[in-house]
Motif scaffolding. Structure first.
Motif, PDB file in Angstrom:
ATOM      1  N   ASP A  17     -34.056   9.541  -9.248  1.00 48.14           N
ATOM      2  CA  ASP A  17     -33.033   9.134  -8.285  1.00 48.14           C
ATOM      3  C   ASP A  17     -33.478   7.833  -7.621  1.00 48.14           C
ATOM      4  O   ASP A  17     -34.549   7.301  -7.924  1.00 48.14           O
ATOM      5  CB  ASP A  17     -32.800  10.246  -7.256  1.00 48.14           C
ATOM      6  N   ASP A  54     -25.538   4.025  -5.087  1.00 54.29           N
ATOM      7  CA  ASP A  54     -24.573   5.100  -5.372  1.00 54.29           C
ATOM      8  C   ASP A  54     -24.501   5.415  -6.863  1.00 54.29           C
ATOM      9  O   ASP A  54     -23.686   6.236  -7.286  1.00 54.29           O
ATOM     10  CB  ASP A  54     -23.173   4.695  -4.875  1.00 54.29           C
ATOM     11  N   GLY A  55     -25.329   4.740  -7.673  1.00 50.76           N
ATOM     12  CA  GLY A  55     -25.283   4.935  -9.117  1.00 50.76           C
ATOM     13  C   GLY A  55     -26.094   6.131  -9.575  1.00 50.76           C
ATOM     14  O   GLY A  55     -26.621   6.908  -8.767  1.00 50.76           O
ATOM     15  N   LEU A  56     -26.189   6.245 -10.887  1.00 49.21           N
ATOM     16  CA  LEU A  56     -26.841   7.408 -11.495  1.00 49.21           C
ATOM     17  C   LEU A  56     -28.092   6.954 -12.231  1.00 49.21           C
ATOM     18  O   LEU A  56     -28.036   6.033 -13.047  1.00 49.21           O
ATOM     19  CB  LEU A  56     -25.868   8.081 -12.472  1.00 49.21           C
ATOM     20  N   MET A  58     -30.664   7.794 -15.035  1.00 54.03           N
ATOM     21  CA  MET A  58     -30.824   8.645 -16.222  1.00 54.03           C
ATOM     22  C   MET A  58     -32.081   8.182 -16.935  1.00 54.03           C
ATOM     23  O   MET A  58     -32.084   7.118 -17.558  1.00 54.03           O
ATOM     24  CB  MET A  58     -29.601   8.509 -17.141  1.00 54.03           C
ATOM     25  N   GLU A  63     -27.402   3.291 -13.688  1.00 50.62           N
ATOM     26  CA  GLU A  63     -26.035   2.929 -14.055  1.00 50.62           C
ATOM     27  C   GLU A  63     -25.266   2.573 -12.791  1.00 50.62           C
ATOM     28  O   GLU A  63     -25.256   3.322 -11.816  1.00 50.62           O
ATOM     29  CB  GLU A  63     -25.357   4.102 -14.779  1.00 50.62           C
ATOM     30  N   CYS A  64     -24.635   1.412 -12.841  1.00 53.22           N
ATOM     31  CA  CYS A  64     -23.863   0.923 -11.693  1.00 53.22           C
ATOM     32  C   CYS A  64     -22.657   1.844 -11.435  1.00 53.22           C
ATOM     33  O   CYS A  64     -21.968   2.240 -12.382  1.00 53.22           O
ATOM     34  CB  CYS A  64     -23.382  -0.498 -11.969  1.00 53.22           C
ATOM     35  N   PRO A  65     -22.398   2.177 -10.175  1.00 54.32           N
ATOM     36  CA  PRO A  65     -21.315   3.120  -9.899  1.00 54.32           C
ATOM     37  C   PRO A  65     -19.912   2.553 -10.090  1.00 54.32           C
ATOM     38  O   PRO A  65     -18.943   3.303 -10.134  1.00 54.32           O
ATOM     39  CB  PRO A  65     -21.540   3.491  -8.430  1.00 54.32           C
TER      40      PRO A  65
END
Lengths: 104, 364
Positions: A17, A54-56, A58, A63-65
């Motif tokens: 995260d 606020d992205g993810l 992985m 990854e851009c939200p």
């Protein structure tokens, strides 16, 4: 002159995260990788200035939200369209339970 | 307000950039990070299941249509095949373009390329056009994917149910792209590094259509075109029916998706064809959430959104009169009530960007 700034505590960021860290009018993203390492990049996507916090996360990708562009947060390399420009990265060190980043 | 200028090279787009309406920060419903992380998680399984079902049905329906060719019994097979080719390809193009349908990147890319070809969109160009649609959703002069402009062009809209304006636009554009890469407008949103790819994709499409046409001429039959190309016309109606509901009759030049996007409850077949894009406010607010998680996202944030339309019919009944009214009064739009407890519309955001124009946001 670059300086080391305390960004957060190690417990502030869950594994796989990120969190946002603002300092001196700039915004950064602090990552906690699946293997427990910490990394730091610029906080805004190079495509449309969207906050990456606020992205993810992985694995080693963020990854851009907004448009789902991806970067490898360890190197800042752009990995998936629509991002074309790499993300700036910053040196990180962990001292005890504190995470520091070296900012310009 | 002055007449809208939708050209990406026109004054409205330049004004949106000047005023900060372009690339603005949009309203988002608050969702706890833990919940959002769970909703954003990727999985291959739902999309693999749906893709096997989709392509399996397409093969079956096409086989039935070919076997029964020359009799009226082939008609239902082609109608079903057409919807899967000319409409389901729209939602597959969309979700795989976002990279959210599958967890595995190559699967997203493979389905994206196939779907782009079927829906007649240059896969290189449209990846960028859709990024702009999400940055500047229904910002006039910035969004290249505004389906219903103001005043609405009803003849064109009805023609879209048969894919006519899109097909008429596609083939000359494909040839132009094949010869010289992106057009001047396309170059406003496709980065220069991708211009060569736009040209390569157009050349591949041209070769496939030329081969299909040659097969049809060689066989003295339109049967090859019934399989490749024509379904974009005879099967387009479903994706247009669902697609126009996404933003039709709602606000433009705002930065709150609750004002410019619509969520509609739909039947299971339409939801399969449309891949849950009926949850459209949710999709625009949180584009990282995969299609299979949108119903759960809807449950998590519906307290902050206008009530969804309960069916396709109800949504058309709401939208159609608004479109008709926009014929006479371009600035008219539907401003739907928010439920008690929802955060109010932040109209001051876009009012400031629009220069606080009193007629920019007329009351319903």
């Amino acid at each position: 002159m670059p300086q080391w700034i305390r960004a957060c505590a190690t417990g502030d960021v869950e594994e796989e995260d990120l969190i946002r860290f603002d300092h001196g009018g700039a915004t950064y993203a602090i990552y906690h990788s699946p293997e427990g390492r910490f990394y730091a990049t610029a906080g805004l996507c190079t495509h449309e200035n969207v906050h990456l916090c606020d992205g993810l996360v992985m694995g080693h990708l963020i990854e851009c939200p907004k448009h789902n562009g991806q970067f490898d947060y360890r190197t800042g390399a752009a990995k998936r369209a629509p991002v074309c420009v790499d993300l700036r990265t910053y040196p990180v060190k962990v001292d005890g339970s504190d995470v520091f980043i070296e900012v310009p | 307000m002055a007449r809208r200028e939708y050209s990406l090279l026109g004054p409205d787009g330049a004004r949106a950039v000047e005023t900060g309406l372009a690339a603005a920060e949009w309203y988002h419903t608050d969702v706890p990070r833990k919940v959002m992380k769970e909703l954003m998680q990727r999985s291959d399984q739902p999309a693999i299941r749906d893709t096997i079902l989709l392509y399996g049905c397409m093969v079956g329906f096409a086989a039935g249509g070919i076997a029964l060719w020359g009799t009226w019994w082939c008609v239902p097979f082609w109608l079903a095949y057409g919807v899967l080719y000319g409409s389901a390809s729209d939602s597959r193009w969309h979700e795989c373009g976002h990279g959210t349908a599958f967890k595995t990147a190559w699967m997203n890319n493979a389905v994206y390329e196939i779907a782009s070809f079927m829906i007649m969109r240059n896969s290189a160009t449209w990846r960028w056009s859709h990024a702009r649609h999400h940055t500047d959703t229904y910002i006039v002069g910035r969004d290249p994917e505004i389906a219903i402009m103001r005043p609405p062009a009803f003849v064109k809209l009805i023609g879209s149910f048969f894919g006519i304006p899109e097909v008429i636009d596609f083939f000359p554009r494909m040839i132009r792209n094949s010869l010289s890469g992106p057009t001047a407008e396309e170059r406003t949103f496709v980065p220069q590094s991708e211009w060569g790819k736009v040209q390569r994709v157009a050349l591949i499409y041209t070769a496939i259509y030329a081969a299909t046409l040659a097969a049809a001429i060689g066989m003295q039959s339109i049967l090859p075109l019934m399989v490749v190309g024509l379904p974009r016309i005879y099967g387009a109606w479903h994706h247009v029916m669902t697609g126009v509901l996404q933003h039709g009759g709602l606000a433009d030049n705002v930065i709150d998706h609750r004002l410019n996007s619509r969520t509609v409850y739909m039947n299971p077949v339409s939801r399969f064809v449309y891949w849950n894009m009926n949850y459209h406010v949710e999709h625009h607010m949180f584009p990282m959430v995969p299609y299979h998680a949108l119903p759960r996202l809807h449950e998590a944030i519906k307290h902050d959104l206008p009530a969804p339309n309960r069916s396709i019919v109800e949504a058309f009944a709401e939208m159609w009169p608004a479109l008709r009214r926009q014929l006479a009064y371009e600035d008219y739009f539907l401003r739907r009530d928010l439920p008690a407890g929802a955060k109010p519309y932040r109209e001051d955001f876009h009012r400031a960007a629009l220069g606080d124009m009193p007629d920019a946001l007329p009351a319903e």
